[in-house]
Motif scaffolding. Structure first.
Motif, PDB file in Angstrom:
ATOM      1  N   GLU A 237       0.793  -1.233   0.000  1.00  0.00           N
ATOM      2  CA  GLU A 237       0.000   0.000   0.000  1.00  0.00           C
ATOM      3  C   GLU A 237       0.826   1.283   0.000  1.00  0.00           C
ATOM      4  O   GLU A 237       0.362   2.318  -0.487  1.00  0.00           O
ATOM      5  CB  GLU A 237      -0.925   0.014   1.226  1.00  0.00           C
ATOM      6  N   PHE A 238       2.028   1.239   0.555  1.00  0.00           N
ATOM      7  CA  PHE A 238       2.783   2.492   0.738  1.00  0.00           C
ATOM      8  C   PHE A 238       4.092   2.541  -0.045  1.00  0.00           C
ATOM      9  O   PHE A 238       4.522   3.620  -0.429  1.00  0.00           O
ATOM     10  CB  PHE A 238       3.099   2.704   2.226  1.00  0.00           C
ATOM     11  N   ALA A 239       4.747   1.403  -0.230  1.00  0.00           N
ATOM     12  CA  ALA A 239       6.100   1.401  -0.806  1.00  0.00           C
ATOM     13  C   ALA A 239       6.077   1.911  -2.239  1.00  0.00           C
ATOM     14  O   ALA A 239       5.196   1.543  -3.031  1.00  0.00           O
ATOM     15  CB  ALA A 239       6.694   0.003  -0.759  1.00  0.00           C
ATOM     16  N   PRO A 240       7.017   2.767  -2.609  1.00  0.00           N
ATOM     17  CA  PRO A 240       7.097   3.233  -4.014  1.00  0.00           C
ATOM     18  C   PRO A 240       7.548   2.088  -4.924  1.00  0.00           C
ATOM     19  O   PRO A 240       8.265   1.180  -4.509  1.00  0.00           O
ATOM     20  CB  PRO A 240       8.157   4.345  -3.950  1.00  0.00           C
ATOM     21  N   ARG A 241       7.113   2.117  -6.154  1.00  0.00           N
ATOM     22  CA  ARG A 241       7.466   1.083  -7.116  1.00  0.00           C
ATOM     23  C   ARG A 241       8.795   1.435  -7.779  1.00  0.00           C
ATOM     24  O   ARG A 241       8.846   2.146  -8.782  1.00  0.00           O
ATOM     25  CB  ARG A 241       6.374   0.944  -8.181  1.00  0.00           C
ATOM     26  N   ASN A 242       9.880   0.982  -7.185  1.00  0.00           N
ATOM     27  CA  ASN A 242      11.198   1.224  -7.754  1.00  0.00           C
ATOM     28  C   ASN A 242      12.049  -0.040  -7.639  1.00  0.00           C
ATOM     29  O   ASN A 242      11.568  -1.091  -7.189  1.00  0.00           O
ATOM     30  CB  ASN A 242      11.893   2.410  -7.058  1.00  0.00           C
ATOM     31  N   ARG A 243      13.302   0.072  -8.006  1.00  0.00           N
ATOM     32  CA  ARG A 243      14.154  -1.115  -8.027  1.00  0.00           C
ATOM     33  C   ARG A 243      14.422  -1.666  -6.627  1.00  0.00           C
ATOM     34  O   ARG A 243      14.595  -2.869  -6.462  1.00  0.00           O
ATOM     35  CB  ARG A 243      15.474  -0.784  -8.712  1.00  0.00           C
ATOM     36  N   TRP A 244      14.424  -0.797  -5.616  1.00  0.00           N
ATOM     37  CA  TRP A 244      14.678  -1.280  -4.261  1.00  0.00           C
ATOM     38  C   TRP A 244      13.486  -2.091  -3.752  1.00  0.00           C
ATOM     39  O   TRP A 244      13.656  -3.143  -3.116  1.00  0.00           O
ATOM     40  CB  TRP A 244      14.954  -0.102  -3.329  1.00  0.00           C
ATOM     41  N   THR A 245      12.291  -1.622  -4.029  1.00  0.00           N
ATOM     42  CA  THR A 245      11.112  -2.390  -3.647  1.00  0.00           C
ATOM     43  C   THR A 245      11.073  -3.729  -4.375  1.00  0.00           C
ATOM     44  O   THR A 245      10.750  -4.771  -3.789  1.00  0.00           O
ATOM     45  CB  THR A 245       9.831  -1.594  -3.959  1.00  0.00           C
ATOM     46  N   TYR A 246      11.412  -3.704  -5.663  1.00  0.00           N
ATOM     47  CA  TYR A 246      11.436  -4.944  -6.441  1.00  0.00           C
ATOM     48  C   TYR A 246      12.469  -5.911  -5.871  1.00  0.00           C
ATOM     49  O   TYR A 246      12.219  -7.129  -5.779  1.00  0.00           O
ATOM     50  CB  TYR A 246      11.744  -4.620  -7.899  1.00  0.00           C
ATOM     51  N   LEU A 247      13.635  -5.384  -5.460  1.00  0.00           N
ATOM     52  CA  LEU A 247      14.676  -6.240  -4.891  1.00  0.00           C
ATOM     53  C   LEU A 247      14.200  -6.871  -3.585  1.00  0.00           C
ATOM     54  O   LEU A 247      14.450  -8.068  -3.320  1.00  0.00           O
ATOM     55  CB  LEU A 247      15.945  -5.414  -4.656  1.00  0.00           C
ATOM     56  N   ILE A 248      13.504  -6.090  -2.771  1.00  0.00           N
ATOM     57  CA  ILE A 248      12.975  -6.636  -1.511  1.00  0.00           C
ATOM     58  C   ILE A 248      11.955  -7.728  -1.794  1.00  0.00           C
ATOM     59  O   ILE A 248      11.965  -8.794  -1.156  1.00  0.00           O
ATOM     60  CB  ILE A 248      12.360  -5.508  -0.672  1.00  0.00           C
ATOM     61  N   GLU A 249      11.080  -7.500  -2.748  1.00  0.00           N
ATOM     62  CA  GLU A 249      10.057  -8.493  -3.076  1.00  0.00           C
ATOM     63  C   GLU A 249      10.687  -9.789  -3.587  1.00  0.00           C
ATOM     64  O   GLU A 249      10.263 -10.896  -3.219  1.00  0.00           O
ATOM     65  CB  GLU A 249       9.093  -7.922  -4.115  1.00  0.00           C
ATOM     66  N   VAL A 250      11.694  -9.674  -4.425  1.00  0.00           N
ATOM     67  CA  VAL A 250      12.374 -10.863  -4.944  1.00  0.00           C
ATOM     68  C   VAL A 250      13.028 -11.645  -3.814  1.00  0.00           C
ATOM     69  O   VAL A 250      12.962 -12.879  -3.763  1.00  0.00           O
ATOM     70  CB  VAL A 250      13.412 -10.462  -6.016  1.00  0.00           C
ATOM     71  N   ASN A 251      13.669 -10.937  -2.883  1.00  0.00           N
ATOM     72  CA  ASN A 251      14.334 -11.622  -1.778  1.00  0.00           C
ATOM     73  C   ASN A 251      13.338 -12.275  -0.835  1.00  0.00           C
ATOM     74  O   ASN A 251      13.611 -13.344  -0.279  1.00  0.00           O
ATOM     75  CB  ASN A 251      15.216 -10.627  -1.014  1.00  0.00           C
ATOM     76  N   ILE A 252      12.185 -11.655  -0.628  1.00  0.00           N
ATOM     77  CA  ILE A 252      11.152 -12.283   0.205  1.00  0.00           C
ATOM     78  C   ILE A 252      10.673 -13.583  -0.444  1.00  0.00           C
ATOM     79  O   ILE A 252      10.521 -14.611   0.226  1.00  0.00           O
ATOM     80  CB  ILE A 252       9.983 -11.316   0.434  1.00  0.00           C
ATOM     81  N   ASN A 253      10.453 -13.542  -1.767  1.00  0.00           N
ATOM     82  CA  ASN A 253      10.043 -14.759  -2.466  1.00  0.00           C
ATOM     83  C   ASN A 253      11.127 -15.829  -2.406  1.00  0.00           C
ATOM     84  O   ASN A 253      10.830 -17.024  -2.286  1.00  0.00           O
ATOM     85  CB  ASN A 253       9.700 -14.440  -3.921  1.00  0.00           C
ATOM     86  N   ASN A 254      12.385 -15.417  -2.487  1.00  0.00           N
ATOM     87  CA  ASN A 254      13.480 -16.380  -2.387  1.00  0.00           C
ATOM     88  C   ASN A 254      13.575 -16.978  -0.984  1.00  0.00           C
ATOM     89  O   ASN A 254      13.850 -18.170  -0.826  1.00  0.00           O
ATOM     90  CB  ASN A 254      14.805 -15.717  -2.764  1.00  0.00           C
ATOM     91  N   LEU A 255      13.360 -16.140   0.040  1.00  0.00           N
ATOM     92  CA  LEU A 255      13.435 -16.642   1.410  1.00  0.00           C
ATOM     93  C   LEU A 255      12.353 -17.680   1.687  1.00  0.00           C
ATOM     94  O   LEU A 255      12.555 -18.600   2.499  1.00  0.00           O
ATOM     95  CB  LEU A 255      13.306 -15.480   2.401  1.00  0.00           C
ATOM     96  N   ALA A 256      11.205 -17.554   1.027  1.00  0.00           N
ATOM     97  CA  ALA A 256      10.132 -18.532   1.224  1.00  0.00           C
ATOM     98  C   ALA A 256      10.523 -19.909   0.711  1.00  0.00           C
ATOM     99  O   ALA A 256       9.920 -20.907   1.119  1.00  0.00           O
ATOM    100  CB  ALA A 256       8.853 -18.056   0.539  1.00  0.00           C
TER     101      ALA A 256
END
Length: 428
Positions: A237-256
């Motif tokens: 809801e709040f995070a801007p759509r940029n490369r840092w947010t994308y990197l965090i999302e990718v790492n969360i998916n990898n951690l799962a």
């Protein structure tokens, strides 16, 4: 007859068209058959697994017990201090009265092996609880030793030669005497749920493991639930759509997708060696499980938030609600059923994890349930692992019984998730 722009007239009643229809229908039937065969195979394999566990674990839910009359003589037990009595002699005399023919020390030793090795402690506790029995006869029903328990359940073939079975001919005769006297019974084994672990299979139970799993899951929930929801709300809801947010999302998916043993190594290196959390404590196990569950919790919460229609947000914003009010008053309540379902399923997955708990030492041998999150403890999966590694035959059935109990908890948790989803779900 019909026409197409490229091929001209087509005769749908021709033999070629009928052959193509038959071919398509046959392909559809094959696909359906493959699907039914796959489902039947999966259900069959699951049925074989459950049947194997039930057959193997069923004997552990019943415990052979012997009813013995114990003469509490004043020469062995002092009324002023009943806890300090000579209860080994009390047990010995009671067994001698049942089998007077056991006169030699070897015969008396074989006779004494019919009862659990802790028989004197059961008698002591009963006398301490009721000192008025001193000088009289106390009748108790105590667990039989593991070989006698296996014999009574038919797991030991009495027709085998004496050298090939754990119960010798002399003990077999004593057992038959007790059966003839109506002193052998096999009630439901409540000790499996109310006793902690023991070196003796007839006394071992899951109380310590259930308590340890409860504490570990409680810590896991208290950490992963608020942190996971907060992180998901920010990212969605709040995070801007940029490369840092994308990197965090990718790492969360990898951690799962990271193997659970990696989280165990992290917990061992950080929580125990750096932070100094006691080894084998449910606090360490719960924190490791929280790290393992957190990525799943974030992903599930984000998917639940995405499932809320944009019109809900737009309508709330249109009447003047702030972004915070939109999320807390409209979006989050609508996403709550999916969030709770994912949370419970994540906790159910954490309940069955073994590798990370082994690495943080939650496989301790404890004879009483832990009294807090900092005391040494074990958990259901690690207790099953310990029993599976034990050489005694009695632990074989208890291993299957422990798996059935664990599966029961998982089924209950998944049932709660389905109930909450149906109860709280809102249609729009």
């Amino acid at each position: 007859m019909s026409e197409t722009a490229l091929t001209g007239p087509v005769d749908w009643t021709s033999d070629q068209a009928a052959g193509r229809r038959r071919s398509r229908h046959a392909a559809n039937r094959r696909l359906q058959f493959y699907g039914i065969a796959a489902i039947s195979t999966a259900v069959g394999l699951l049925g074989i697994l459950i049947a194997t566990l039930v057959i193997g674990g069923y004997p552990a839910f019943f415990q052979t017990k012997l009813t013995i009359d114990f003469p509490i003589k004043a020469e062995y037990v002092d009324a002023a201090d009943p806890a300090a009595g000579n209860y080994r002699n009390v047990v010995r005399d009671a067994l001698r009265e049942l089998a007077p023919e056991a006169t030699t020390p070897a015969q008396q030793r074989q006779l004494g092996q019919l009862l659990t090795n802790n028989a004197q402690f059961f008698v002591r506790d009963a006398v301490v609880a009721n000192p008025s029995v001193i000088g009289r006869t106390l009748t108790l029903t105590l667990p039989a030793a593991d070989p006698i328990d296996q014999l009574n359940k038919g797991l030991i073939d009495r027709d085998l030669p004496e050298s090939q079975r754990r119960v010798n001919d002399l003990q077999l005769g004593y057992y038959d005497t007790l059966v003839a006297g109506g002193r052998v019974s096999a009630p439901f084994n409540w000790a499996l749920f109310f006793n902690s672990d023991s070196r003796f299979p007839e006394l071992a139970g899951l109380a310590g493991a259930i308590t340890g799993s409860f504490y570990a899951l409680l810590i896991c929930f208290l950490i992963s639930f608020p942190v996971g929801i907060a992180a998901a709300i920010y990212l969605e809801e709040f995070a801007p759509r940029n490369r840092w947010t994308y990197l965090i999302e990718v790492n969360i998916n990898n951690l799962a997708a990271v193997p659970s043993i990696v989280f165990g190594l992290l917990g061992l290196a950080v929580f125990i060696q750096i932070f100094g959390i006691p080894r084998s404590a449910p606090l360490a196990g719960g924190m490791v499980l929280a790290l393992m569950t957190l990525p799943t919790m974030i992903i599930v919460t984000r998917n639940a938030l995405k499932a809320v229609p944009p019109s809900i947000r737009e309508g709330a914003l249109g009447v003047g609600a702030s972004k915070h009010q939109v999320i807390m008053h409209h979006v989050l309540p609508l996403a709550l059923p999916g969030i709770l379902t994912g949370t419970i399923i994540g906790l159910a997955q954490a309940l069955g994890e073994t590798a990370p708990l082994l690495l943080v030492g939650m496989n301790a041998f404890i004879t009483s349930p832990p009294g807090g999150i900092l005391e040494a403890s074990t958990a259901l999966p690690t207790q099953i692992f310990i029993w599976a590694d034990s050489p005694e035959r009695g632990f074989t059935s208890r291993t299957s019984a422990g798996i059935l109990v664990l599966l029961g908890f998982l089924i209950v948790m998944n049932g709660i998730a389905i109930f909450l989803r149906q109860r709280l779900e809102r249609r729009w």
